[in-house]
Design a protein around this motif. Structure first.
Motif, short mmCIF file in Angstrom:
data_model
loop_
_atom_site.label_atom_id
_atom_site.label_comp_id
_atom_site.label_asym_id
_atom_site.label_seq_id
_atom_site.Cartn_x
_atom_site.Cartn_y
_atom_site.Cartn_z
N GLN A 88 0.87 -1.05 -0.01
CA GLN A 88 -0.03 -0.03 0.01
C GLN A 88 0.94 1.26 -0.19
N ASN A 89 0.67 2.15 -1.18
CA ASN A 89 1.80 3.11 -1.00
C ASN A 89 1.61 4.16 0.10
N SER A 90 0.52 4.10 0.69
CA SER A 90 0.64 5.27 1.66
C SER A 90 1.56 5.06 2.90
N LEU A 91 2.14 3.84 2.75
CA LEU A 91 3.28 3.61 3.75
C LEU A 91 4.49 4.45 3.51
N TRP A 92 4.55 5.00 2.03
CA TRP A 92 5.75 5.74 2.01
C TRP A 92 5.30 7.32 1.43
N LEU A 93 4.37 7.23 0.71
CA LEU A 93 3.90 8.58 0.32
C LEU A 93 3.28 9.26 1.31
N GLY A 94 2.61 8.48 2.32
CA GLY A 94 2.18 9.22 3.62
C GLY A 94 3.09 9.68 4.54
N LYS A 95 4.24 9.73 4.29
CA LYS A 95 5.27 10.06 5.09
C LYS A 95 6.42 10.81 4.66
N MET A 96 5.96 11.67 3.66
CA MET A 96 7.14 12.21 2.90
C MET A 96 6.99 14.07 3.14
N ALA A 97 8.22 14.37 3.50
CA ALA A 97 8.38 15.76 3.76
C ALA A 97 8.65 16.50 2.53
N LEU A 98 8.34 17.94 2.73
CA LEU A 98 8.21 18.82 1.77
C LEU A 98 9.75 18.86 0.82
N ALA A 99 10.70 18.82 1.58
CA ALA A 99 12.02 18.78 0.80
C ALA A 99 12.06 17.55 -0.13
N SER A 100 11.65 16.16 0.18
CA SER A 100 11.60 15.15 -0.58
C SER A 100 10.83 15.43 -1.62
N VAL A 101 9.44 16.01 -1.50
CA VAL A 101 8.57 16.06 -2.76
C VAL A 101 9.28 16.90 -3.68
N PHE A 102 10.06 18.06 -3.36
CA PHE A 102 10.73 18.87 -4.27
C PHE A 102 11.69 18.06 -5.23
N ASP A 103 12.44 17.36 -4.30
CA ASP A 103 13.53 16.58 -4.99
C ASP A 103 12.87 15.64 -6.10
N TYR A 104 11.98 14.99 -5.96
CA TYR A 104 11.31 14.11 -6.70
C TYR A 104 10.53 14.91 -8.00
N LEU A 105 9.91 15.99 -7.80
CA LEU A 105 9.31 16.60 -8.72
C LEU A 105 10.11 17.58 -9.76
N GLN A 106 11.31 18.15 -9.14
CA GLN A 106 12.21 18.87 -9.83
C GLN A 106 12.57 18.13 -10.95
N VAL A 107 12.68 16.95 -11.45
CA VAL A 107 13.20 16.11 -12.60
C VAL A 107 12.34 16.26 -13.65
N ILE A 108 10.85 16.53 -13.15
CA ILE A 108 9.69 16.53 -14.37
C ILE A 108 9.49 17.98 -15.12
N ASN A 109 9.45 18.07 -16.23
CA ASN A 109 9.12 19.32 -16.97
C ASN A 109 7.52 19.53 -16.74
N LEU A 110 7.11 20.42 -16.54
CA LEU A 110 5.58 20.52 -16.22
C LEU A 110 4.96 20.21 -17.79
N SER A 111 5.32 21.17 -18.91
CA SER A 111 4.78 20.68 -20.01
C SER A 111 4.82 19.16 -20.52
N GLN A 112 5.95 18.47 -20.08
CA GLN A 112 6.04 17.19 -20.48
C GLN A 112 4.66 16.37 -19.78
N ALA A 113 4.40 16.83 -18.65
CA ALA A 113 3.49 16.26 -17.76
C ALA A 113 1.97 16.86 -18.09
N MET A 114 1.97 17.72 -19.03
CA MET A 114 0.72 18.05 -19.61
C MET A 114 0.56 17.68 -21.03
N GLN A 115 1.21 16.72 -21.52
CA GLN A 115 1.02 16.35 -22.76
C GLN A 115 -0.02 15.29 -22.86
N ARG A 116 -0.54 14.78 -21.95
CA ARG A 116 -1.24 13.65 -22.09
C ARG A 116 -2.61 13.98 -23.04
#
Lengths: 413, 184
Positions: A139-167
């Motif tokens: 169940q992914n709440s085990l790790w996603l439910g324990k994630m601090a702001l700094a970690s979220v930044f680290d993960y999301l910074q490698v994705i380009n928004l326009s790429q995420a919007m291409q769907r």
């Protein structure tokens, strides 16, 4: 050896130690798109035990066979000795629909999620035993439910928004004036965090997840220095063969919970053009066998359809003889024109006759049923009906026969 | 207590707040909010976000503590009645993604784009996905000020107007008042 016998026997064969080429040959018929087969081959050649991930929502839906295609791929990997990480996305389910506007995504409690996971596994187990060794449930709440702001930044910074919007679905919704929320834009990134956490080597999912998978790969590459490879299974066409995907809302589906006669009957109702795609999706065929299967279907489509239906029944209950029995029952009913209420698919008596028959999912439209009635092909308790009767309600415990092959027992008031 | 409006339309029993993040060292424009509060004879609480900048700029704990201390002293010195750090309001770090995700469901992609500065709006290919964290987080911070500190009215500048307009549509029971940040 007949088709159903050969492939039913193959269902339980160990695939441990087979070459990467042999494994790929079994994966390719079930793959719409891969990123990349070369990468998958390299991982298979490493002889390491691979972590193969499949994610689903813990919403406890009634599954249909369209959902089972990736499950059959998991079965191949597991029989080849690899680890399966079956991940339930309970993190988002626990938050629910943040807008509060949708009744379709209520907040789920831990108890509801546990029950829904059981419901899912109960259905999937017909085609892939999730109690097997090396199948790990998460169940992914085990790790996603324990994630601090700094970690979220680290993960999301490698994705380009326009790429995420291409769907494509985002674009079409935006073009039709519908809203796309940032939560949806983030979804692929959260899948990526799951893959980092589980150290996923290969992920399985529908081809409609392509852009989410690309984000997943970007995040994993940035974090671990290597990206997972992806096998995307096809979105299979519904039983009516009109080009639309199998879906409950289109009424063209085969429920996983269907009983053996219903499964058999639904497979027998598919157009001949779907026999080969369904065989590729559900049976453990390899690439080299496909030309032979195509030739057999061309030669005698009815026989191959029966063998496919028999194989699916046998696989779903784990008993080869049940497939043969379902075939015998089907042939007895329709060859002998000796249809009884016990043989028929049961439908709930709700609305007009046309509504009841459409609820079976066996008919494309009201006009198809009207044509059948005009041709004298629809009978209630053995009496032909006029097309006008389709719009009327009918009495309880009626037996509707349509042509020689279809029978429906109408239950209720 | 009976509500009473003064000549600026301020409700007598409102609790005022001012929200700021510790991007750089405190700048003199902040004084305008304290001056306004003093002129109106209202009490005002500063909500100082020490969490988002720490994540954005990758500050060490010491660097972040130093910057927070700077803000606390500055805000008190210019007349803020109370200074609260966001790390005090939202102390459990392991809930951050949950907070962001909860807010992200309230924000439409088109709204997010409209909140961006013009330069970024015109060049979306340069935007990283982590930029969506900012409005989501700010919504959570504003709401925590309302729920935990009891703030009913925020003072803000023109530059943040779009965010506050949006927040007002999504958070109940609060209002805002725009102050001219550039006034002398």
């Amino acid at each position: 050896m007949r088709f159903e016998e050969k492939y039913y026997a193959k269902n339980s064969e160990s695939l441990e130690g087979i070459s990467s080429d042999e494994m790929l040959s079994m994966l390719k018929p079930k793959t719409e798109k891969a990123i990349t087969f070369d990468g998958i081959k390299e991982k298979l050649d490493s002889k390491n035990k691979l972590n193969v991930k499949f994610g689903t929502d813990p919403t406890g839906p009634d599954l249909h066979l369209g959902h089972i295609v990736p499950i059959r791929v998991l079965d191949l990997f597991n029989r080849a000795g690899h680890n399966i990480d079956l991940i339930f996305g309970d993190f988002t389910a626990k938050i629910g629909d943040p807008t509060g506007r949708s009744d379709e995504r209520p907040i789920l409690t831990d108890e509801m999620i546990a029950q829904n996971m059981l419901t899912f596994r109960d259905q999937v187990n017909k085609y892939f035993d999730t109690d097997r060794e090396n199948v790990r449930i998460h169940q992914n709440s085990l790790w996603l439910g324990k994630m601090a702001l700094a970690s979220v930044f680290d993960y999301l910074q490698v994705i380009n928004l326009s790429q995420a919007m291409q769907r494509e679905d985002f674009r079409s919704r935006a073009n039709s004036g519908k809203t796309v929320s940032l939560a949806e834009v983030m979804y692929g990134a959260m899948m990526g965090i799951d893959s980092v956490h589980l150290n996923t080597d290969i992920e399985i999912g529908g081809v409609d997840q392509l852009l989410n998978f690309q984000q997943t790969r970007d995040i994993q590459r940035a974090r671990n220095g290597k990206a997972e490879d992806i096998i995307m299974t096809p979105i299979i066409e519904g039983t009516s063969g009109d080009g639309r995907k199998m879906s409950k809302s289109y009424g063209n589906y085969i429920p996983v919970r269907a009983d053996v006669d219903e499964v058999f009957g639904k497979f027998m109702s598919i157009p001949d053009t779907l026999i080969v795609p369904y065989i590729k999706a559900f049976a453990p065929v390899n690439e080299q066998e496909i030309p032979e299967i195509i030739a057999a279907v061309k030669k005698d489509p009815m026989e191959m359809k029966k063998q496919l239906a028999s194989y699916m029944v046998a696989t779903s209950v784990g008993e080869f003889n049940k497939g043969l029995e379902a075939r015998e029952s089907f042939e007895r009913r329709f060859a002998d024109k000796n249809v009884t209420a016990e043989d028929a698919i049961q439908l709930i008596n709700q609305g007009s006759l046309v509504d009841i028959l459409l609820s079976s999912g066996d008919f494309k439209s009201k006009s198809e049923l009207r044509r059948l009635a005009e041709q004298g092909g629809i009978k209630i308790n053995g009496h032909k009906i006029e097309p006008e009767v389709l719009n009327e309600t009918i009495g309880p415990d009626s037996l509707i026969t349509i042509g020689k092959r279809r029978a429906y027992a109408i239950k209720g008031e | 207590m009976q509500s009473k409006e003064n000549d600026l339309g301020i409700i007598g029993n409102d609790k005022y707040g001012f929200n700021i993040w510790t991007k750089n060292e405190p700048k003199p424009y902040i004084d305008n909010y304290a001056i306004f509060a003093k002129k109106q004879n209202i009490k005002i609480e500063a909500i100082v976000d020490d969490l988002l900048p720490a994540a954005v700029f990758g500050r060490s704990k010491k660097e972040n503590d130093d910057m927070s201390r700077l803000y606390i002293e500055y805000m008190h010195n210019i007349g803020f009645d109370k200074v609260t750090l966001v790390s005090e309001l939202l102390p459990d770090r392991d809930k951050d993604l949950e907070r962001i995700y909860r807010s992200s469901g309230k924000i439409a992609l088109s709204t997010f784009i409209s909140l961006l500065p013009e330069t970024k709006r015109l060049n979306q290919s340069s935007i990283e996905l982590n930029e969506i964290i900012d409005p989501c987080w700010q919504l959570e911070v504003l709401e925590s000020g309302i729920v935990i500190c009891g703030i009913t009215k925020y003072l803000t500048g023109k530059r943040s107007l779009a965010l506050f307009r949006f927040a007002k549509d999504n958070i109940t029971d609060f209002d805002y008042l725009v102050i001219d940040q550039d006034q002398k």
